[in-house]
Design a protein around this motif. Structure first.
Motif, PDB file in Angstrom:
ATOM      1  N   GLY A  60     -26.546  31.396   1.951  1.00  0.00           N
ATOM      2  CA  GLY A  60     -27.655  30.649   2.548  1.00  0.00           C
ATOM      3  C   GLY A  60     -28.957  31.692   2.534  1.00  0.00           C
ATOM      4  O   GLY A  60     -28.871  32.831   1.783  1.00  0.00           O
ATOM      5  N   GLY A  61     -29.944  31.239   2.775  1.00  0.00           N
ATOM      6  CA  GLY A  61     -31.324  31.791   2.677  1.00  0.00           C
ATOM      7  C   GLY A  61     -31.689  31.942   3.974  1.00  0.00           C
ATOM      8  O   GLY A  61     -31.049  32.020   5.075  1.00  0.00           O
ATOM      9  N   GLY A  62     -32.999  32.281   4.179  1.00  0.00           N
ATOM     10  CA  GLY A  62     -33.726  32.720   5.363  1.00  0.00           C
ATOM     11  C   GLY A  62     -33.599  34.062   5.832  1.00  0.00           C
ATOM     12  O   GLY A  62     -32.632  34.764   5.408  1.00  0.00           O
ATOM     13  N   VAL A  63     -34.516  34.410   6.899  1.00  0.00           N
ATOM     14  CA  VAL A  63     -34.331  35.591   7.445  1.00  0.00           C
ATOM     15  C   VAL A  63     -34.204  35.654   9.007  1.00  0.00           C
ATOM     16  O   VAL A  63     -35.307  34.998   9.462  1.00  0.00           O
ATOM     17  N   GLY A  64     -33.027  36.154   9.397  1.00  0.00           N
ATOM     18  CA  GLY A  64     -32.870  35.874  10.787  1.00  0.00           C
ATOM     19  C   GLY A  64     -33.587  37.237  11.603  1.00  0.00           C
ATOM     20  O   GLY A  64     -33.576  38.037  11.125  1.00  0.00           O
ATOM     21  N   THR A  65     -33.873  37.021  12.693  1.00  0.00           N
ATOM     22  CA  THR A  65     -34.344  37.953  13.878  1.00  0.00           C
ATOM     23  C   THR A  65     -33.272  38.640  14.485  1.00  0.00           C
ATOM     24  O   THR A  65     -33.638  40.085  14.931  1.00  0.00           O
ATOM     25  N   GLY A 109     -22.977  29.898  -5.612  1.00  0.00           N
ATOM     26  CA  GLY A 109     -24.224  29.459  -5.626  1.00  0.00           C
ATOM     27  C   GLY A 109     -24.935  30.032  -3.938  1.00  0.00           C
ATOM     28  O   GLY A 109     -24.148  30.165  -3.042  1.00  0.00           O
ATOM     29  N   GLY A 110     -26.263  29.680  -3.935  1.00  0.00           N
ATOM     30  CA  GLY A 110     -26.977  29.919  -2.698  1.00  0.00           C
ATOM     31  C   GLY A 110     -28.252  29.361  -2.729  1.00  0.00           C
ATOM     32  O   GLY A 110     -28.735  28.917  -3.850  1.00  0.00           O
ATOM     33  N   LEU A 111     -28.830  29.381  -1.606  1.00  0.00           N
ATOM     34  CA  LEU A 111     -30.162  29.074  -1.302  1.00  0.00           C
ATOM     35  C   LEU A 111     -31.216  30.185  -1.358  1.00  0.00           C
ATOM     36  O   LEU A 111     -30.875  31.331  -0.480  1.00  0.00           O
ATOM     37  N   SER A 112     -32.162  30.301  -1.833  1.00  0.00           N
ATOM     38  CA  SER A 112     -33.234  31.267  -1.930  1.00  0.00           C
ATOM     39  C   SER A 112     -32.746  32.510  -1.995  1.00  0.00           C
ATOM     40  O   SER A 112     -32.449  33.080  -3.065  1.00  0.00           O
ATOM     41  N   LEU A 113     -33.048  33.376  -0.888  1.00  0.00           N
ATOM     42  CA  LEU A 113     -32.243  34.677  -0.950  1.00  0.00           C
ATOM     43  C   LEU A 113     -30.699  34.485  -1.312  1.00  0.00           C
ATOM     44  O   LEU A 113     -30.382  35.316  -2.218  1.00  0.00           O
ATOM     45  N   GLY A 114     -30.183  33.416  -0.880  1.00  0.00           N
ATOM     46  CA  GLY A 114     -28.607  33.434  -1.148  1.00  0.00           C
ATOM     47  C   GLY A 114     -28.628  33.254  -2.858  1.00  0.00           C
ATOM     48  O   GLY A 114     -27.488  33.639  -3.279  1.00  0.00           O
ATOM     49  N   ALA A 115     -29.551  32.449  -3.192  1.00  0.00           N
ATOM     50  CA  ALA A 115     -29.210  32.387  -4.567  1.00  0.00           C
ATOM     51  C   ALA A 115     -29.491  33.689  -5.256  1.00  0.00           C
ATOM     52  O   ALA A 115     -28.692  33.838  -6.506  1.00  0.00           O
TER      53      ALA A 115
END
Length: 319
Positions: A8-13, A87-93
């Motif tokens: 996955g992508g995104g940056v969790g807090t 494969g992945g999304l965004s950062l995950g890619a």
């Protein structure tokens, strides 16, 4: 039957991965390696509060998420699990590209850490944000903010598990997103609190331009595993393909559908989701998935793969 890995992508807090860190020596040694490459402490990577400054916060957050995802991969590898497609999304890619052998882990983490030097936007620049949008049909052609100034389609997460809606991500000016949410039917457009960067939109052009020389200088190579893009429905087969993904990632919309459709075409019949950045139980996938964030999830992945008769030989890519 074959195994695919999804990132996955995104940056969790919130900190994630503490249980894996304490359970597995391979994860502890991995986090120390990440700390050495990035100049951060293990505690900063693993669990400390993220920095306040926006670009520095984003940078350390990406290091944290990528470190956890690769840590999960390394634990699974100890048990003989290896993906046949990835494969992945965004950062995950970008993380997936690394694990497919298209660049070294050190280069990935040095790049992520170097992003903290991105100049901040002027204080008087319009505030940015992102929102989730829930389209009323799973295959609708547009999005709720289509045609509105200051709003861009940033991501397509595909149909929900019940097939009744499609979850999209919008990015743009915070004021425009708030206005859209107020005008749309209740619950259909939801601005995300604390998200102040319009990811995967033209508003990240300054970040893309700042990082471009570093990406140009990175030593990419052809992936050694089937690697599926999140920017279009495509298998990335060359060093140039992967470099292009890294260059465009910050400004172009992403699609989980493109990733899992490609993996399905590769014969993937069980997907393992590395870390917590793809929500569990909400989205539809064309194959069963197991989300892995804690030690008990590792055992669940092993037993599911065994029960389904998954071929665990996968691809043999060196760390």
């Amino acid at each position: 039957m074959t195994l695919g890995y999804l990132f996955g992508g995104g940056v969790g807090t919130e900190p994630h991965g503490l249980e894996l860190y304490h359970e597995y020596p391979v994860v502890r040694s991995w986090y120390q390696q990440v700390a050495d490459w990035t100049g951060l402490t293990v505690s900063q990577v693993l669990e400390d509060d993220l920095p306040a400054a926006q670009e520095e916060r984003q940078s350390v957050g990406t290091v944290r998420e990528a470190a956890l995802a690769i840590g999960v991969h390394d634990v699974l590898a100890q048990f003989g699990l290896r993906p046949a497609a990835i494969g992945g999304l965004s950062l995950g890619a970008m993380t997936a590209s690394t694990l497919a052998g298209a660049l070294s882990r050190q280069e990935l983490f040095e790049m992520l850490a170097g992003a903290r030097d991105t100049p901040e936007l002027p204080a008087d620049a319009p505030a940015q944000g992102i929102a989730l949008a829930f389209a009323q049909t799973a295959d609708g052609p547009g999005h709720p903010g289509e045609g509105r100034t200051g709003i861009h389609l940033a991501g397509d997460f595909g149909p929900t598990a019940d097939g009744k809606q499609r979850i999209l991500m919008l990015a743009g000016h915070a004021e425009a997103l708030t206005a859209l949410a107020a005008e749309a039917p209740p619950g259909t457009v939801v601005p995300l609190p604390g998200r102040t960067i319009a990811v995967h939109s033209p508003l990240r052009r300054h970040f893309r331009d700042f990082m471009a020389p570093r990406v140009d200088a990175m030593a990419f190579s052809a992936p050694q595993l089937p690697l599926y893009s999140c920017l279009e429905r495509k298998k990335l087969s060359s060093a140039d393909d992967v470099r292009d993904l890294f260059q465009r990632n910050s400004t172009d919309p992403i699609s989980l559908v493109d990733v899992y459709t490609g993996m399905k075409s590769e014969g993937v019949e069980l997907g393992l989701v590395m870390g917590p950045s793809i929500p569990e139980g909400i989205l539809a996938f064309p194959f069963p998935v197991v989300h892995i964030e804690k030690p008990e999830h590792v055992q669940q992945a092993l037993s599911t793969a065994y029960d389904l008769g998954i071929d665990l030989t996968g691809g043999q890519v060196s760390p």
